[in-house]
Design an enzyme around this catalytic site. Structure first.
Site, mmCIF file in Angstrom:
data_model
loop_
_atom_site.group_PDB
_atom_site.id
_atom_site.type_symbol
_atom_site.label_atom_id
_atom_site.label_comp_id
_atom_site.label_asym_id
_atom_site.label_seq_id
_atom_site.Cartn_x
_atom_site.Cartn_y
_atom_site.Cartn_z
ATOM 1 C CG ASP A 141 -2.051 -0.957 1.076
ATOM 2 O OD1 ASP A 141 -2.255 -1.447 -0.057
ATOM 3 O OD2 ASP A 141 -2.715 -1.253 2.081
ATOM 4 C CG LEU A 196 -17.995 -26.434 -22.594
ATOM 5 C CD1 LEU A 196 -17.267 -26.611 -21.272
ATOM 6 C CD2 LEU A 196 -17.064 -26.798 -23.748
ATOM 7 C CD GLU A 202 -8.918 -26.326 -19.177
ATOM 8 O OE1 GLU A 202 -9.499 -25.250 -19.287
ATOM 9 O OE2 GLU A 202 -7.928 -26.634 -19.831
ATOM 10 C CE LYS A 234 -19.318 -26.689 -17.318
ATOM 11 N NZ LYS A 234 -19.913 -25.544 -16.673
ATOM 12 C CG ASP A 276 -20.440 -23.055 -10.569
ATOM 13 O OD1 ASP A 276 -20.951 -22.471 -11.539
ATOM 14 O OD2 ASP A 276 -21.111 -23.606 -9.677
ATOM 15 N NE ARG A 323 -21.890 -18.581 -22.765
ATOM 16 C CZ ARG A 323 -23.052 -18.884 -23.298
ATOM 17 N NH1 ARG A 323 -24.127 -18.205 -22.941
ATOM 18 N NH2 ARG A 323 -23.170 -19.848 -24.174
ATOM 19 C CD GLU A 360 -16.614 -19.470 -15.896
ATOM 20 O OE1 GLU A 360 -16.124 -19.441 -17.043
ATOM 21 O OE2 GLU A 360 -17.803 -19.727 -15.666
ATOM 22 C CE1 TYR A 388 -12.954 -21.010 -20.348
ATOM 23 C CE2 TYR A 388 -12.882 -20.761 -17.968
ATOM 24 C CZ TYR A 388 -13.563 -20.663 -19.159
ATOM 25 O OH TYR A 388 -14.852 -20.218 -19.174
ATOM 26 C CE LYS A 400 -23.410 -29.335 -15.289
ATOM 27 N NZ LYS A 400 -23.432 -27.889 -15.231
ATOM 28 C CB CYS A 448 -43.252 -10.914 19.706
ATOM 29 S SG CYS A 448 -41.934 -11.992 20.268
ATOM 30 C CB CYS A 461 -42.865 -11.329 24.561
ATOM 31 S SG CYS A 461 -42.621 -10.012 23.366
ATOM 32 C CB CYS A 470 -40.164 -8.586 19.126
ATOM 33 S SG CYS A 470 -40.480 -8.478 20.882
ATOM 34 C CB CYS A 504 -38.850 -10.133 23.937
ATOM 35 S SG CYS A 504 -39.241 -11.630 23.029
HETATM 36 S S1 IVH Z 1 -13.877 -24.000 -22.420
HETATM 37 C C1 IVH Z 1 -16.054 -23.139 -26.612
HETATM 38 N N1 IVH Z 1 -12.994 -24.442 -20.025
HETATM 39 O O1 IVH Z 1 -18.480 -23.533 -18.750
HETATM 40 C C2 IVH Z 1 -16.206 -23.386 -25.163
HETATM 41 N N2 IVH Z 1 -15.172 -23.531 -20.245
HETATM 42 O O2 IVH Z 1 -20.969 -24.809 -19.518
HETATM 43 C C3 IVH Z 1 -15.044 -22.887 -24.428
HETATM 44 N N3 IVH Z 1 -16.259 -23.043 -18.101
HETATM 45 O O3 IVH Z 1 -19.303 -21.284 -21.323
HETATM 46 C C4 IVH Z 1 -15.221 -23.093 -22.992
HETATM 47 N N4 IVH Z 1 -14.610 -23.720 -16.822
HETATM 48 O O4 IVH Z 1 -18.129 -20.373 -19.208
HETATM 49 C C5 IVH Z 1 -14.030 -23.995 -20.751
HETATM 50 N N5 IVH Z 1 -12.024 -24.863 -17.962
HETATM 51 C C6 IVH Z 1 -13.058 -24.411 -18.689
HETATM 52 C C7 IVH Z 1 -14.228 -23.913 -18.099
HETATM 53 C C8 IVH Z 1 -15.276 -23.483 -18.908
HETATM 54 C C9 IVH Z 1 -15.827 -23.190 -16.841
HETATM 55 C C10 IVH Z 1 -17.598 -22.503 -18.456
HETATM 56 C C11 IVH Z 1 -17.595 -21.583 -19.655
HETATM 57 C C12 IVH Z 1 -18.558 -22.232 -20.606
HETATM 58 C C13 IVH Z 1 -19.410 -23.038 -19.682
HETATM 59 C C14 IVH Z 1 -20.140 -24.137 -20.397
#
Ligand code: IVH
Length: 702
Positions: free
Chosen positions: A58, A104, A134, A136, A138, A157, A195, A247, A346, A440, A443, A458, A463
């Protein structure tokens, strides 16, 4: 890396710049300082391995800000200072993606993956494929465009073809570099995908804050991240502690410059792209990904990762499997919905449906009425859920909940279980409205709702429900931490008439408790020792334990830091409270009301007589001796301290503040651009004129 000496030298040089002594080397010096800051940001946000403390960072950051303010011509778009909300309002105009952001295809079990592998091999005309796997992530997906190594645009997106331009907000995210040396890879323009995430820890803290204000918390970190990206105030986005994982490279334009062969090579594989992103400063999933041959190894890695899911610092909802060879990816192409070279695997769902049987109304320690849904117990990700807080009346209305409804329940990791929605399409007409109480439930006093608030309360301070909840809070882990007391004992002792208020905790009749079933000598001894120990808890915990409305742990610390004895808070006006860090009108009013209430003061005095320490040990030591009777006046602009902070320090150390320069004044602390007061003080030889630094040393030496 810069040594401490180099940093000191840098500070000296920059000081000259601030003072306007523009040297020829000005730009070079500022550039050096920026590099130092960028280096430390990368250590902190990407590598998770900081080399300097937050305060040191800082200090350097403030230095750069100061120079740039004094020399605006030295500012560059890539300066770390430019992240911090330059425009007051983030605007979200629609922008087209260079390449559509597709979804996907999903798979849910090993069989699905084997089928997909077979199809992929057919399309690719190969016997075996190399895959990159890799997590996914969230979160909220974004596209970033870099041009000539500079971040040019960030977008959501949206509908896949067009998203919102959120560049200003994106710049607040520290793990997104403002400049990245793509030119080393012969890339002039590139669109990358990733993401935006909120860690589980940041999410929990954010939700705790909402819950403490009786606001419905957010369902999951994904919602928190995507909501944060759309905030109008970029500074607020910065406070949300978002992170970014990048990614994919969806598109790039090459330069004609020659590129080192080892860099060129990376551009042929997806794993190479991840490596390049990592090399130029992004948090790509380099450490999380795995390159394997054949689908069995994919299945094994997915299973291994599902086991780790709950221990990760952020939420993932599956794995993404990508064909690693980028030429092959191009050949395989895509449908209108998804690429043929990738699939999502998934993890098991964290949602379930259940029946809403009834709603109970609980009274909290501040009298807030919280509706709690009782559902048929359901098992979700390892835990049985039967009760779910609905927070306030608005939540019931917004979700259109009725008794007898089928509801969708979500529970992710350590996130509070949550009713996502009611499935109104499966109603059979027997469902009943939820009737909100007017009085309440404990009471019977009439309930009130303040303007602008969502919560009914309340307001009967006596109370029984509130009294009990206040005591439960007082003994709890984050407050006085009286081990082995706990909620159950508070309720039991209260019902038996052995405990009626907070001071009663320190006058418990252990002989009577000893006669109760389940209380052996050992448990009584433990309880007694824990109560005794709690008398020496820190002052901030005691303040938090009092359960003053809006006073959470952080505010309690702020309050404790500016007093040497708890009862000094009696003398703080609302205005004075508002000068303290992070204390606004609402909190100040609540604290003031608490300390003006005679019953509360009596309770505190009783606690003190019973041996509960109310001194701030830290401040009390400093306050000893100190500046007894010395008088102070501040003039000009202070650089390190806020004026109010400096004045508090004087008072804390036993000094007094004066309003004007006279022979009664001992010290005039002169900040920058001090004017007439300084001139006057110089004429009175008994007044010592000191700088802010000298003032700080004076305080330290006391
Ligand atoms: S590749 C052409 N890699 O999952 C698609 N997507 O359910 C390129 N997501 O729209 C996406 N982790 O927002 C890719 N390691 C990962 C991801 C990932 C999360 C999301 C992404 C995509 C959605 C599809």
């Amino acid at each position: 890396m810069y040594s401490k000496d180099q940093v000191v030298e840098l500070q000296k040089l920059t000081q000259q710049l601030v003072e306007g002594n523009h040297t020829e080397k000005a730009f070079e010096i500022v550039e050096n300082l920026r590099n130092v800051l960028q280096f430390h940001e990368h250590r902190y946000y990407i590598l998770n391995d900081p080399l300097i403390s937050d305060t040191e960072y800082d200090q350097l950051f403030k230095l750069l800000e100061k120079i740039e303010k004094a020399n605006p011509e030295l500012v560059t778009a890539a300066s770390p200072t430019q992240r911090v909300g330059n425009s007051l309002n983030a605007s979200f105009k629609a922008v087209a993606h260079l390449v559509p952001m597709l979804s996907l295809e999903n798979s849910y079990n090993a069989g699905d993956l084997v089928d997909w592998d077979r199809k992929a091999k057919e399309v690719a005309k190969k016997d075996e494929l190399e895959y990159c796997i890799e997590p996914k992530f969230d979160g909220a997906s974004v596209s970033l465009i870099y041009e000539n190594d500079h971040l040019a645009r960030g977008a959501t997106r949206g509908n896949g073809m067009e998203g919102d331009d959120i560049t200003t907000n994106i710049k607040q995210i520290r793990s997104i570099p403002l400049t990245a040396a793509f030119s080393k890879y012969g890339i002039q323009q590139i669109e990358i995908r990733g993401e935006i995430m909120m860690s589980k820890k940041a999410f929990k803290e954010y939700n705790d804050q909402l819950v403490s204000q009786n606001i419905a918390p957010l369902a999951n970190p994904r919602n928190a991240a995507s909501g944060s990206l759309r905030m109008k105030d970029p500074k607020e986005v910065g406070r949300r502690r978002l992170e970014a994982f990048l990614y994919n490279a969806s598109y790039y334009i090459r330069t004609k410059e020659p590129v080192a062969p080892q860099n060129e090579e990376l551009l042929h594989k997806h794993s190479g792209i991840l490596q390049m992103l990592w090399n130029v400063g992004f948090r790509s999933p380099m450490n999380e990904m795995k390159v394997v041959k054949g689908i069995q190894a994919v299945i094994d890695y997915c299973n291994e990762y599902e086991g780790k899911r709950d221990n990760l610092p952020y939420e993932i909802d599956g794995m993404v499997i990508k064909v690693n060879d980028l030429d092959l990816q191009d050949k395989m192409g895509m449908t209108t919905h998804h690429p043929r070279w990738a699939i999502a695997y998934k993890f098991k769902a964290r949602q379930a449906t259940s029946k809403l049987r009834k709603v109970e109304f609980q009274v909290g320690r501040t009298g807030s009425i919280t509706p709690v849904a009782k559902i048929d117990p359901v098992f979700i990700s390892g835990v049985t859920v039967g009760s779910i807080s609905l927070f306030n009346e608005d939540v019931i209305k917004e979700k259109d909940l009725k008794i007898g409804d089928t509801v969708l329940v979500e529970r992710a990791g350590d996130v509070i279980p949550y009713i996502v929605k009611s499935l109104s399409e499966v109603r059979d007409g027997s469902e009943e409205e939820i009737v909100y109480p007017k009085v309440c439930p404990v009471c019977n006093s009439e309930l009130y709702k303040e303007e602008g608030e969502a919560v009914w309360r309340c307001i009967n301070i006596e109370c029984p429900a509130q009294v009990v909840e206040r005591m439960i809070h007082f003994v709890s882990k984050d407050a006085m931490d009286i081990k082995s007391f706990g909620e159950a004992n508070v309720r039991k002792f209260y019902e038996l008439g052995l405990l009626k208020d907070i001071p009663g905790i320190y006058t418990l009749d252990f002989a009577a408790i000893g006669k109760m079933a389940g209380f052996g000598k050992r448990s009584i001894d433990n309880l007694q020792a824990a109560i005794e120990e709690s008398k020496h808890q820190s002052l901030n915990r005691l303040i938090f334990a009092l359960g003053i409305r809006y006073v959470g742990e952080t505010t309690a610390k702020v309050l404790a830091n500016c007093i040497s004895h708890l009862l000094h808070l009696k003398d703080f006006s609302e205005e004075k409270l508002q000068t303290l860090e992070d204390i606004g009108v609402k909190v100040a009013k609540s604290v003031h009301t608490f300390f003006q209430n005679e019953q509360n003061i009596e309770m505190l005095q009783q606690l003190e007589q019973l041996g509960v320490e109310m001194n701030n040990k830290k401040n009390a030591v400093i306050a000893k001796g100190g500046l007894d009777g010395q008088t102070f006046l501040f003039t000009g602009t202070l650089n390190k301290l806020k004026r109010t902070e400096a004045e508090e320090m004087v008072e804390l150390h036993g000094g007094k503040l004066l309003g004007s320069v006279s022979s009664k004044l001992n010290y005039l602390v002169a900040g920058e651009a001090a004017g007439s007061k300084l001139e006057k003080a110089k004429k009175i030889h008994t007044v010592k004129v000191i700088s802010e630094d000298e003032f700080l040393s004076l305080i330290e030496s006391n």
